[in-house]
Structure formats: C-alpha cells, structure tokens
Design an enzyme around this catalytic site. Structure first.
Site, short mmCIF file in Angstrom:
data_model
loop_
_atom_site.label_atom_id
_atom_site.label_comp_id
_atom_site.label_asym_id
_atom_site.label_seq_id
_atom_site.Cartn_x
_atom_site.Cartn_y
_atom_site.Cartn_z
N LYS A 35 44.47 29.86 4.09
CA LYS A 35 45.14 31.14 2.92
C LYS A 35 44.75 29.60 1.37
O LYS A 35 44.85 30.34 0.60
CB LYS A 35 46.27 31.58 3.21
CG LYS A 35 47.88 30.23 3.04
CD LYS A 35 48.81 30.97 3.28
CE LYS A 35 49.66 30.27 3.31
NZ LYS A 35 50.37 29.27 2.40
N THR A 36 45.49 28.76 1.92
CA THR A 36 45.39 27.57 0.70
C THR A 36 43.75 27.60 0.52
O THR A 36 43.82 27.68 -0.90
CB THR A 36 46.08 26.39 1.15
OG1 THR A 36 47.50 26.48 1.56
CG2 THR A 36 46.19 25.56 0.18
N ASP A 219 51.43 32.50 -3.81
CA ASP A 219 51.32 32.60 -2.74
C ASP A 219 52.89 32.59 -2.00
O ASP A 219 52.95 33.01 -2.63
CB ASP A 219 51.27 30.96 -2.91
CG ASP A 219 50.61 30.28 -1.69
OD1 ASP A 219 50.36 30.85 -0.47
OD2 ASP A 219 50.34 28.71 -1.50
N GLU A 220 52.57 32.46 -0.68
CA GLU A 220 53.95 32.47 0.08
C GLU A 220 53.97 34.23 -0.60
O GLU A 220 55.27 33.89 -0.41
CB GLU A 220 54.39 31.67 -0.22
CG GLU A 220 53.87 30.34 0.84
CD GLU A 220 53.94 29.83 1.82
OE1 GLU A 220 54.11 31.21 2.14
OE2 GLU A 220 53.57 29.29 2.53
N GLN A 250 55.49 35.90 8.89
CA GLN A 250 56.29 35.29 8.80
C GLN A 250 56.82 34.84 7.26
O GLN A 250 57.65 33.89 7.10
CB GLN A 250 55.26 34.19 8.45
CG GLN A 250 54.13 33.67 9.16
CD GLN A 250 53.55 32.25 8.87
OE1 GLN A 250 53.59 30.83 9.27
NE2 GLN A 250 52.41 33.08 8.29
N ARG A 620 53.52 27.40 15.13
CA ARG A 620 53.21 24.95 15.05
C ARG A 620 52.75 24.51 15.74
O ARG A 620 51.91 23.42 15.20
CB ARG A 620 54.16 24.43 14.69
CG ARG A 620 55.36 25.65 13.25
CD ARG A 620 55.25 25.96 12.54
NE ARG A 620 54.42 26.87 12.12
CZ ARG A 620 53.44 27.40 11.12
NH1 ARG A 620 52.96 26.67 10.52
NH2 ARG A 620 53.17 29.00 11.12
#
Length: 741
Positions: A35-36, A219-220, A250, A620
């Site tokens: 995504k980044t 973002d986020e 998330q 993770r």
C-alpha cells in the site's frame, strides 16, 4: 513522458490504483500488499504526468516517520523539491494551517503546543488556582475528559451534563480552555478541533484550500476518528479527488477513538462503489495467509477481501498447549534456540502478546537462557512506572529508611504535599542527619500538608504491621491494594494495562523462588538498622523473602536488555506490532479472557475487534508462525484454569501442526488433563459434589464454559465458571441450572 521506473513491477491492481483518472476511490489494501508503494507512486505519477503540481497535493498519514518515508520515496522517483509539499500527520498539517492563519483562528503567531506532560502541568496549575482538591477531582480524569470531548468535536457548551460529576467536569473544561487561550497554548487535540472550526466558519478560506488541493490522499484510513473524517470532508471540494488507502480488517484502535465505520462512510460519501482491492501479499507464505483469511472471514462487519501469494504454501502453523505460563515461555525459548541454530537472526524473530503484563514471564525465561531481547515500543516489566511505584512501597515496608522510595511515592497517589513542603522536610532531614522517614515521624509540618504527611506515615506503619506473618504474594497484594495505586491508575488512558501489570507483580511474587545468593544478601541486609528491621515482616522466611524479591526485581531491571541497534529478539504487544514484519512470529497467551480479552466479551463489537487484532498478529509472519497457550496461568497470585482461545478453533486444522504438549482442548470435549487441574490453588470439591475443576458445563443463559473453582459446601456450595461468551461468573449451585456438557 512517464518514466518506466515509476510503474515498473506494479501488479494489475496496483497499476489500476496508481493510474486512476480524476475521481475518488477507496483502496482496500490487505496486509503486505504494497500500500505504501501504491500511495507514493500515485503521488509521483500525478506530478510527472502534469495532472497536478507538488503544491496541489495533500497527503495525510498517522506518524511523522511514515510522512518522512513518503517524501523520501517520492523524491527518489522524481527530481523535485518536496519541501513545499503538504505531506504529514493530521496534527502536523493542522499546525501548519493554524500557523498561516493564526489571526483567523484566534491564536497568537507564536502559539506553543502542549505535549501530554505539559498539558497535565497546566491542568494541575488550574486545579490549584481554583482550590480544587485533586483527590476529589483527579487531574488525569480531567485530562481524559477534555481530550475525549475535543476529539469528538465538542466544546464545553456542547457536552451534555448527565450528573453532578459531569457538570463539574464541563465547568473545569471551560476554565481550562480559557486558561489555554490566555497563555497562548494549544494541546494536541486542540490542533485538530481548532483547525476544523476555522475551516467550518470561514468559507473563503475553506474554498481556497478546496481549490488548492485537487488531490487528497489518506493513508491508514481505518485509523481515522470521526473528527478527522469531518475535517477531510471540509477540505474536499466538488472536484477534489479523494484517494483513501486502508484495511478495515486491521482497524484495531477504537479505544483511541478510531472508527472503522469511516471506511464504509467513505465508500458511500466519496468512492461510490469505486473500490480497488489489493489482495496479492508480498510478505507471507500461503499457509499463514490461509489461516488469516479463515479467521477474519468470521467477522460480519467488513468490506471483504482475500489475501493470496505466489510464495508457496510454506510450513504449517505450529500450535503448542503448555501446562503453565512458565512452561509456555520455556517452549518459546526452546523454539527460538532451534531457529537460531538454523541460522535465523534474532532480530528476525518476534514474540507477541495481548497484554503488557505477559512480558514478565517471557523476559525472565529469555534472560535465564541468555537470549538477547528488546521490548519494542515500551519498557521492560520491572522498568514500568506503575511497577516502580509498587516496588517503592514494598521497599518502604521492608526498610523505612529508603529515602529514594520515600520520595517516589510520597505523592503517588496525590496527597497534596507540595514541593515547598518536601523542601522543608528534606532540610529538616539534612540538619538533623536523619532519614526522611525519621524526619516525617517527628511531625515537622503544619496545616494540611502536615496532616497528609502523618497519614502517609500511618499508612506505611499499618502496612508493615499488616504484612507480618504473611506470604510474599499476600504482602504484594495488600500493599498494592492499600497504597491506592489501582484507583490512581483507573482513570489513566493506559489504566487497564497498568492495573494488569500491578496484578502481574503479585504473580511474580507468588512464583518467586530465590536462589541462595539472594537469600544471603537479604539476610545480611536484614541485620542492619534496628528501625529498618522493625518494619520487616517477621513470619517464616518473610524477613528474607521480601528483601530477596526486591533484590531480584532490581537485578531484572538492570542492563540485560540488548542495546539499541543490537541483533536481538523483539518482544511487543500485538498493537505495537502493526506495520512490522518478521521471519518468525510467536503469538502467546491464546486463551479466552486473555486473547480475546475478557473486556471484549461484553462489548458490542469487542470480539470482532479482537479478531482483527489476531489477524494483524498472524500477518506479521513471513515464514514461520507459532501459536501457544497455557492450561493454567497465574492471576492475582492464584492459578487459574483456562480455555483455549476461540481463535484457535477458527483456524483450519489442515494448516496446523501440534508441537509438544497435548492437542489443545476444544470447548465441549470434556477432556481436561488431570495434571493441570491438580495445579489449581482453589479448594477441591467435596466427595458429595458432582462437579470438578476443569469440567465442561452449559448454562441456559451464559452458554458453554468450564469450571475453574469449586467453593464451599452444603447450601453455600458455589462454582466459578469461565464462560466462553461472558467470561467468569460465580454461581450458587443450588440455583445455577448448570448441566454437564
């Protein structure tokens, strides 16, 4: 001409998101889906194709680190100066806007920003100036009240008063606002609220920014709160392209005000069906992703996506059921040693836990095994503030001459003994050549400060007498309870964690097994000072056990943690792990009431958020994932019997390999190892009772559960049952309506 370097290597969904034409879109970006890269590449693509200049882009993220990374990546793709770009956190961008328009915002040009500690200092000054007793109105409570209402977009006049307490807090909130205005300072929550109000009431200014920022990227997005969403709505003009990147699966920060509903509202208000799903994962192997998908599919409130990878299946998930939490830690250490022997670097391994208090047993096991570790994003157990406060009380009980311990807790909780009074007490101590304790016993202060000091002396003396003939865990429990530390932290924003840590200190005392060196040192120390000796509990071994335990705590708090930058294992809560990735991940404490946390069992969508948290934990891991739980775990100094987490039940058995121990007990099987039951510290059932510890039962209202204790007898016979849906309940058997499962 578009540089091939910018778009090279993007998968079809990433390419579609990056090269969207004018319009709004929601990018549903799964864990490890890049995504980044999508966000930064879109910024570079918009600039390079001439659709917008750098100054026409507003990009919002949640941390300064993420904002810097975004700018660095854009600068690496394009030969532009990124200094003038509006890229930053919500608070950073609001600060920038308020600096430019400080007059319209009603602020001095040089207004100062209060961090949390600065804000607390202002609140304490306010309460003192208004002659408000801090014991009746806690500064922490007021700080929480102010910040919570500001983050909800409410000034004092908009807050509803439901009772006398809330009316008083609203009044103080108004006084606090006025004081901040007089002093020309703003707290963090004020930055966003003041900026929102500025844009709301100033239409020309709002129009200016709506026309300037043709593209807004966030973002986020799943972590935004309602006020942040409303701020973005104000900045979005009729032709603004809103580009939000997030993952509703998330969303794990509702306790901080984040609203998962914002994702759904954004689709309705802006995207209008334009949702691009990034589902290809570049981090984890197939079995890990299949487990994550199976787990999160149980949540009903989600936009829906399914992660996949081209990296192959990888090994199955390793699941271990330990007898006790100590055995669980030993298993984790053993597996880590095996990974290291295979050549895996310590820094590629993470041990995750739901609550900070769990780190103590893990830290102890790693320390004894000589494995280097760091507690990520937090302090080691014995370095935490609340633990140091509790240990200081214990130190005073063991040795009243300890000036360091005296100074640490003389005003914790607040007693109204100000700095001037402490200066007087210190001066008396120095002139007479005695300890602060002896100076305090001479009743040196007058007025309220003198009364409070006398009450403190009386408290320590009573604790010392009360702790005679008691066991070490009983001493710890009584000192923590009567010191007022639990009430002190009840209103803290991290209060739940801090209270759990205090409970874990009692567990540490219960499980403490001193070696000869600690006992010898304690015995030697115990021979010095008649006044100190008088306050040491004198029961069997008590006069040695408490000093030995305090010495153990001091040693454990020493410099055993790996230095910054060293190659070390990472210990952290699951919340702290978000955004990180590791070759191997251990998720410990997978038990009902712990993960999912017991508080979630009675909250509306609590279990769904806990499931999202478990989803974050699973994703993770790159290659190896270990899941563990314990049949018994210490709680408040007592052994409690646990049910395996429902999250283990929700994982496909085809993905699981059981490592050591017994297969984990699924609720309703009626199989609970006798060895584990024998460890319970609760009373055994009478011969006439049909119930036993570890037995599966069903209640018509509370559903299925397991008996964790049998208490009393006759008409007063009771059982404590750990119910899967509602947590622990104590029931009188005569009226319980329990049936065996």
């Amino acid at each position: 001409m578009i540089s091939s370097n910018i778009l090279a290597g993007l998968n079809p969904q990433q390419l579609e998101a990056v090269t969207l034409s004018q319009g709004c879109a929601l990018i549903l970006a799964g864990a490890g889906s890049g995504k980044t890269r999508v966000l930064t590449t879109r910024i570079a693509w918009l600039i390079q194709t001439g659709q917008i200049g750098p100054s026409g882009i507003l990009a919002v993220t949640f941390t300064n680190k993420a904002a810097k990374e975004m700018l660095t990546r854009v600068a690496a793709m394009l030969p532009i100066n990124t200094r003038g770009m509006w890229v930053g956190t919500f608070h950073g961008l609001c600060n920038r806007m308020l600096r430019i328009h400080h007059r319209h915002a009603g602020l001095p040009q040089t207004f100062q920003i209060l961090d949390s500690q600065d804000q607390m200092a202002v609140i304490k000054r306010l309460l003192k100036s208004l002659d408000v007793d801090e014991e009746r109105c806690s500064p922490r409570d007021l700080q929480y009240f102010v910040n919570a209402n500001k983050e909800a977009g409410k000034r004092p006049s908009a807050v509803e008063a439901g009772d006398e307490w809330s009316r008083r807090m609203i009044q103080l909130y108004g006084e606090y606002d006025q004081q901040c205005s007089r002093e020309g300072v703003v707290d963090f929550a004020e930055l966003l609220l003041r900026c929102y109000e500025l844009l709301s009431r100033n239409e020309p200014l709002r129009t200016h920014y709506q026309q300037r920022f043709a593209h807004i990227l966030v973002d986020e997005f799943q972590d935004t709160n309602r006020l942040q969403y409303r701020w973005l709505q104000l900045l979005a003009g009729a032709n603004t392209a809103m580009f939000a990147v997030g993952d509703d699966d998330q969303s794990i920060y509702t306790f901080r005000g984040a609203s998962p509903q914002n994702m759904f509202d954004f689709e309705r208000d802006f995207a209008r069906g334009k949702v691009i799903k990034l589902e290809q994962n570049y981090r984890s192997q197939g079995n890990i992703l299949d487990a994550a998908n199976a787990l999160i599919s149980r949540n009903s409130k989600r936009l829906g996506k399914k992660l996949w990878t081209q990296a192959g299946e990888g090994p199955p998930l390793s699941v271990h059921e330990a007898l006790t939490d100590v055995d669980e830690a030993a298993f984790i250490v053993e597996q880590i040693q095996g990974l290291r022997s295979e050549g895996m670097r310590p820094s590629d391994i993470a041990v995750l836990y739901r609550a900070n208090a769990q780190s103590r047993v893990l830290e102890h096991a790693l320390f004894n095994a000589g494995l280097p570790y760091r507690v990520y994003g937090g302090l080691r157990f014995f370095e935490r503030q609340e633990i140091k406060h509790a240990l200081a009380y214990l130190r005073l009980v063991a040795n009243s001459e300890d000036d360091g311990a005296f100074l640490r807790v003389i005003n914790i909780p607040a007693r109204g003994i100000g700095s001037r009074s402490l200066e007087q007490l210190t001066e008396i101590s120095r002139l007479r050549g005695v300890s602060l304790w002896q100076a305090a016993c001479s009743k040196p202060l007058s007025g309220k400060a003198g009364q409070q000091l006398a009450s403190f002396v009386q408290l320590i003396e009573e604790l010392a007498r009360d702790c005679r003939e008691r066991s070490l865990p009983e001493i710890a429990e009584r000192v923590i309870a009567r010191s007022g530390l639990k009430d002190y932290y009840a209103g803290d924003k991290d209060g739940r964690d801090r209270i759990e840590n205090l409970n874990e200190l009692i567990n540490a005392a219960a499980g403490f097994d001193p070696d000869e060196s600690l006992l010898s040192a304690a015995q030697a120390a115990n021979g010095f000072g008649s006044d100190a000796e008088a306050l040491v509990p004198s029961g069997p071994d008590a006069n040695l056990m408490l000093p030995a335990f305090l010495a153990h705590a001091a040693l454990e708090a020493g410099e055993h943690q790996a230095a910054a930058g060293a190659d070390a294992l990472q210990l952290m809560t699951v919340h702290a792990a978000k955004g990180l990735e590791f070759e191997a991940v251990f998720i410990s404490g997978l038990e009902e009431g712990l993960f999912p946390h017991e508080n979630s069992l009675t909250e509306g969508d609590g279990v769904e958020e806990e499931r999202r948290l478990m989803y974050v934990a699973i994703t993770r891991a790159r290659r190896r994932l270990y899941l563990s739980h314990a049949q018994t775990r210490m709680l408040h100094g007592q052994t409690r019997y646990n049910i395996a987490s429902r999250f283990l039940d929700e994982l496909p058995t085809s993905l699981i390999r059981r490592v050591g121990g017994r297969p984990f007990t699924r609720l309703g099987t009626g199989e609970h190892p006798a060895a584990a039951v024998a460890l319970s510290t609760y009373a055994a059932p009478s011969a006439a009772s049909p119930w036993r510890i570890g037995q599966d039962v069903v209640h018509p209202k509370f559903g299925p559960g397991v008996i964790v204790s049998v208490l009393g007898g006759g008409d007063d016979a009771r059982v404590e049952v750990n119910f899967r849906q509602v947590g622990r309940k104590e029931l009188v058997l005569a009226y319980a309506r329990l049936t065996p499962a």
